[in-house]
Design a protein around this motif. Structure first.
Motif, short mmCIF file in Angstrom:
data_model
loop_
_atom_site.label_atom_id
_atom_site.label_comp_id
_atom_site.label_asym_id
_atom_site.label_seq_id
_atom_site.Cartn_x
_atom_site.Cartn_y
_atom_site.Cartn_z
N GLY A 83 0.81 -1.21 0.00
CA GLY A 83 0.00 0.00 0.00
C GLY A 83 0.84 1.25 0.00
O GLY A 83 2.05 1.22 -0.20
N GLU A 137 -3.41 3.70 2.38
CA GLU A 137 -4.26 3.00 1.41
C GLU A 137 -3.62 1.66 1.08
O GLU A 137 -2.42 1.56 0.90
CB GLU A 137 -4.42 3.84 0.13
N ARG A 138 -4.44 0.61 1.00
CA ARG A 138 -3.96 -0.75 0.83
C ARG A 138 -4.29 -1.31 -0.55
O ARG A 138 -5.26 -0.90 -1.18
CB ARG A 138 -4.56 -1.67 1.91
N THR A 139 -3.47 -2.28 -0.98
CA THR A 139 -3.74 -2.99 -2.22
C THR A 139 -3.22 -4.42 -2.07
O THR A 139 -2.18 -4.64 -1.43
CB THR A 139 -3.07 -2.28 -3.43
N LEU A 168 -1.88 4.79 -7.11
CA LEU A 168 -2.50 4.93 -5.79
C LEU A 168 -1.80 6.02 -4.98
O LEU A 168 -2.46 6.78 -4.25
CB LEU A 168 -2.43 3.59 -5.05
N THR A 202 -3.68 9.20 -3.29
CA THR A 202 -3.59 9.38 -1.84
C THR A 202 -2.95 10.71 -1.49
O THR A 202 -3.36 11.40 -0.55
CB THR A 202 -2.77 8.22 -1.23
N GLU A 247 -5.44 13.56 -1.96
CA GLU A 247 -6.41 13.50 -0.84
C GLU A 247 -5.78 14.08 0.42
O GLU A 247 -6.42 14.85 1.17
CB GLU A 247 -6.82 12.06 -0.61
#
Length: 332
Positions: A141, A160-162, A180, A184, A187
């Protein structure tokens, strides 16, 4: 956080170098915030002609007519004065490649934020993407972090994870995390402008370090289990690319999975077994009873190809019984 800024837009200095960082810069340029300056590594020789080549971040910055700074170090006072001239609210650091002394961390009004490609505190350091795959992690992430003087030790702002599955390569995860990371980051900067970010100290437990990759460590040891070998092969795709020796020449392995079928007995680790039509099969493990299925490889002097293409051509150097990882006869 030392200060909070209310409002809709922040002045940002961005520091980064590779493609991964360029994705974050691209996201910022599409946001409501103002990138006022860009820092990146000095141009490096590249290609056969060793021509000086700008970083991906520099190329993107120049496309947007942004001022670019490329100091060899940020420790000298002249470089620090130049940074202060940008009057940035915050400095964003993404895979920059230079250490930031405390004087630099203290220059922007809101300090420096870092986009890090792991779930901190796991995989602090240089190669978090590849080390997560190599270790068999089920997820990775992005951590947006407030930078301090330590190595990836600052407070966490957003996570944030993946997932990582059995088909994920280093290149796959790099590209996914780059995208990502940009989302992120925007944000987080939006929340910073609104004064709504809440820093969380990193846990004291679970710290691991992702050491820098090297070409020598990509040489495979077929005494390892098939599962560990397949993870290493995927982690090192597309760089530095896992490899072994075929008649003393480099044979590069680009993708592999453990064979789920029964082993073949007591073959020496590294021995080519009978193929299955789609994959090269290699005996591995301490006793040679594990089997690795290689579905994409690169012959010495050739290009990466599907194993089935080489097998359909009955490539003479890939016959069962051949032992990989051996030096040339003349060197034995």
């Amino acid at each position: 956080m030392r200060h909070r800024v209310e409002g809709q837009s922040l002045r940002i200095v961005f520091a980064g170098t590779p493609d991964f960082a360029a994705e974050s810069l691209k996201a910022l340029l599409a946001s409501r915030h103002q990138v006022v300056g860009v820092y990146t590594q000095p141009d490096r020789p590249a290609g056969r002609g060793r021509k000086l080549t700008p970083s991906p971040v520099k190329r993107l910055a120049e496309q947007h007519d942004l001022p670019v700074e490329q100091p060899l170090s940020l420790k000298d006072e002249a470089a620090q004065r130049r940074l202060a001239e940008f009057e940035a609210d915050v400095m964003i650091v993404v895979a920059y490649g230079l250490l930031l002394p405390q004087a630099v961390l203290d220059t922007p009004r809101l300090g420096c934020l870092n986009v890090h490609a792991s779930l901190l505190p796991r995989w602090r350091g240089a190669a978090p993407i590849q080390r997560a795959i190599e270790a068999g992690d089920s997820e990775s992430g992005i951590t947006l972090m407030q930078m301090d003087a330590g190595l990836d030790t600052g407070d966490m702002l957003l996570i944030e994870r993946t997932p990582i599955d059995d088909a994920t390569t280093g290149g796959d995860l790099h590209d996914r995390l780059a995208e990502l990371g940009g989302r992120t980051l925007v944000e987080g900067v939006d929340a910073l402008a609104e004064g709504s970010l809440s820093p969380t100290p990193q846990p004291a437990t679970g710290v691991t370090y992702a050491s820098k990759l090297s070409k020598p460590e990509a040489e495979l040891d077929f005494r390892q289990p098939a599962a560990a070998l397949s993870r290493r092969i995927r982690a090192f795709n597309p760089w530095p690319v896992a490899w072994t020796r075929l008649d003393g020449e480099p044979l590069r392995l680009w993708f592999a999975v453990p064979d789920t079928g029964p082993g073949e007995g007591d073959a020496e680790p590294g021995t080519l077994l009978a193929p299955d039509g789609e994959a090269l099969r290699i005996a591995c493990g301490v006793d040679g009873r594990d089997v690795l299925r290689v579905t994409r490889l690169q012959m010495p002097g050739g290009k990466p190809l599907a194993a089935r293409d080489l097998l359909n051509a009955n490539h003479p150097r890939l016959s069962p019984g051949q032992r990989l990882g051996q030096p040339k006869e003349a060197d034995r």
